[in-house]
Design an enzyme around this catalytic site. Structure first.
Site, PDB file in Angstrom:
ATOM      1  CG  ASN A   9      66.265  18.856  94.424  1.00  0.00           C
ATOM      2  OD1 ASN A   9      64.952  19.391  94.271  1.00  0.00           O
ATOM      3  ND2 ASN A   9      66.538  17.810  93.994  1.00  0.00           N
ATOM      4  CD1 TRP A  10      64.552  23.543  98.939  1.00  0.00           C
ATOM      5  CD2 TRP A  10      62.381  24.841  98.777  1.00  0.00           C
ATOM      6  NE1 TRP A  10      64.489  24.764  99.870  1.00  0.00           N
ATOM      7  CE2 TRP A  10      63.371  25.586  99.711  1.00  0.00           C
ATOM      8  CE3 TRP A  10      61.380  25.242  98.835  1.00  0.00           C
ATOM      9  CZ2 TRP A  10      63.110  26.583 100.426  1.00  0.00           C
ATOM     10  CZ3 TRP A  10      61.036  26.635  99.392  1.00  0.00           C
ATOM     11  CH2 TRP A  10      61.752  27.228 100.038  1.00  0.00           C
ATOM     12  CE  LYS A  11      65.380  15.252  96.947  1.00  0.00           C
ATOM     13  NZ  LYS A  11      66.167  13.910  97.111  1.00  0.00           N
ATOM     14  CG  HIS A  93      67.550  14.529  91.299  1.00  0.00           C
ATOM     15  ND1 HIS A  93      66.971  13.569  91.968  1.00  0.00           N
ATOM     16  CD2 HIS A  93      68.067  15.465  92.099  1.00  0.00           C
ATOM     17  CE1 HIS A  93      67.295  13.477  93.052  1.00  0.00           C
ATOM     18  NE2 HIS A  93      67.862  14.398  93.249  1.00  0.00           N
ATOM     19  CD  GLU A  95      64.703  12.092  94.479  1.00  0.00           C
ATOM     20  OE1 GLU A  95      64.122  13.190  94.153  1.00  0.00           O
ATOM     21  OE2 GLU A  95      65.392  12.062  95.378  1.00  0.00           O
ATOM     22  CD  GLU A 163      72.316  14.899  93.601  1.00  0.00           C
ATOM     23  OE1 GLU A 163      72.363  15.826  94.616  1.00  0.00           O
ATOM     24  OE2 GLU A 163      71.286  14.620  92.985  1.00  0.00           O
ATOM     25  N   GLY A 169      69.324  11.133 100.337  1.00  0.00           N
ATOM     26  CA  GLY A 169      68.399  11.159 101.359  1.00  0.00           C
ATOM     27  C   GLY A 169      68.558   9.810 102.395  1.00  0.00           C
ATOM     28  CB  SER A 209      73.446  12.392 103.057  1.00  0.00           C
ATOM     29  OG  SER A 209      72.220  11.536 102.799  1.00  0.00           O
TER      30      SER A 209
END
Ligand code: PEP
Length: 249
Positions: A9-11, A93, A95, A163, A169, A209
């Site tokens: 996932n490159w966000k 996700h 976020e 997650e 992160g 992570s």
């Protein structure tokens, strides 16, 4: 047998220059490796699919809208994602749940749209640090799973990514026992709801992570079928060893 999946996932990272990382990754990953997926930002979906055609790497989006078209400025529909050549979409996700106030019902509606467009939905669930400390992890997971996953999930149209929010992160990861506990719990919930065959076919990814130096241990867990990887998926030099560790697991 569930096919292992390494998903990146490159966000909101990467411009056209980053496509060279995909080309390098494609040079290192073979069809004998675990299934490999990169989810770049939306503007890179078309060029990424173009560059990776004929390689062992699939492309996915990071979100889609629940509606097929309309006055939704800034959004992209599942059909638009599929039109780029992408085959997966990440949904729910943390976020998006946190920063865009997405609810379980929103995620379920998006999953239905993704399936309708022929995409496989990677549905993310996970507890906050506060939930973990208060010993609410399994309750939270059960609620998110029930609310975010529509009926008619199958091993082909759905992947679940566990997650823990506090691990994303941060460089922190749960212990292997904690990962095993949650993944076994998710598996039991899936077989309870969808039946043994379908519940056993849905792949479960761990995310939070994952790095080249902790991947192999995480992949020893029976119900960890792969990983959803953020930061370490941006560079082929970091993601390739994770894919290789999964391929050996
Ligand atoms: C993620 O964004 O889904 C994620 C797991 O990020 P990271 O690997 O950087 O923790």
């Amino acid at each position: 047998m569930r096919r292992k999946l390494a998903a990146g996932n490159w966000k909101m990272n990467g411009t056209a220059a980053a496509l060279s990382e995909l080309v390098e990754l494609a040079r290192q990953v073979t069809p004998a490796d675990a299934e490999t997926l990169i989810c770049p930002p939306a503007p890179l979906l078309y060029p990424a699919c173009d560059k990776l055609r004929g390689t062992a790497i699939a492309i996915g989006a990071q979100d889609c809208h629940a509606q097929p078209a309309g006055a939704f400025t800034g959004d992209i529909s599942a059909g638009m994602v599929a039109d780029t050549g992408a085959t997966y979409v990440i949904l729910g996700h943390s976020e998006r749940r946190d920063l865009h106030a997405e609810t379980d019902a929103d995620v379920a509606a998006k999953a239905g749209a993704a399936w309708g467009a022929g995409l496989t939905a990677i549905i993310c669930i996970g507890e906050s640090g506060e939930d973990r400390t208060a010993d609410r992890t399994l309750d939270v997971i059960a609620g998110q799973l029930a609310g975010s996953l529509p009926d008619h999930a199958t091993g082909e149209n759905t992947v679940i990514a566990y997650e823990p929010i506090w691990a994303i992160g941060t460089g922190k990861t749960p212990t292997l026992d904690q990962i095993i506990e949650v993944h076994d719990f998710i598996r039991a919930r899936l077989t309870g709801r969808f039946g043994q065959q379908t519940g056993d076919a849905i792949r479960l990814l761990y995310g939070g992570s994952v790095k080249p130096d902790n991947a192999a241990e995480i992949f020893t867990a029976e119900n960890v079928d792969g990983a959803l990887v953020g930061g370490a998926s941006l560079k082929a030099a970091d993601f390739a060893p994770i894919i290789k560790a999964l391929s050996r697991a």
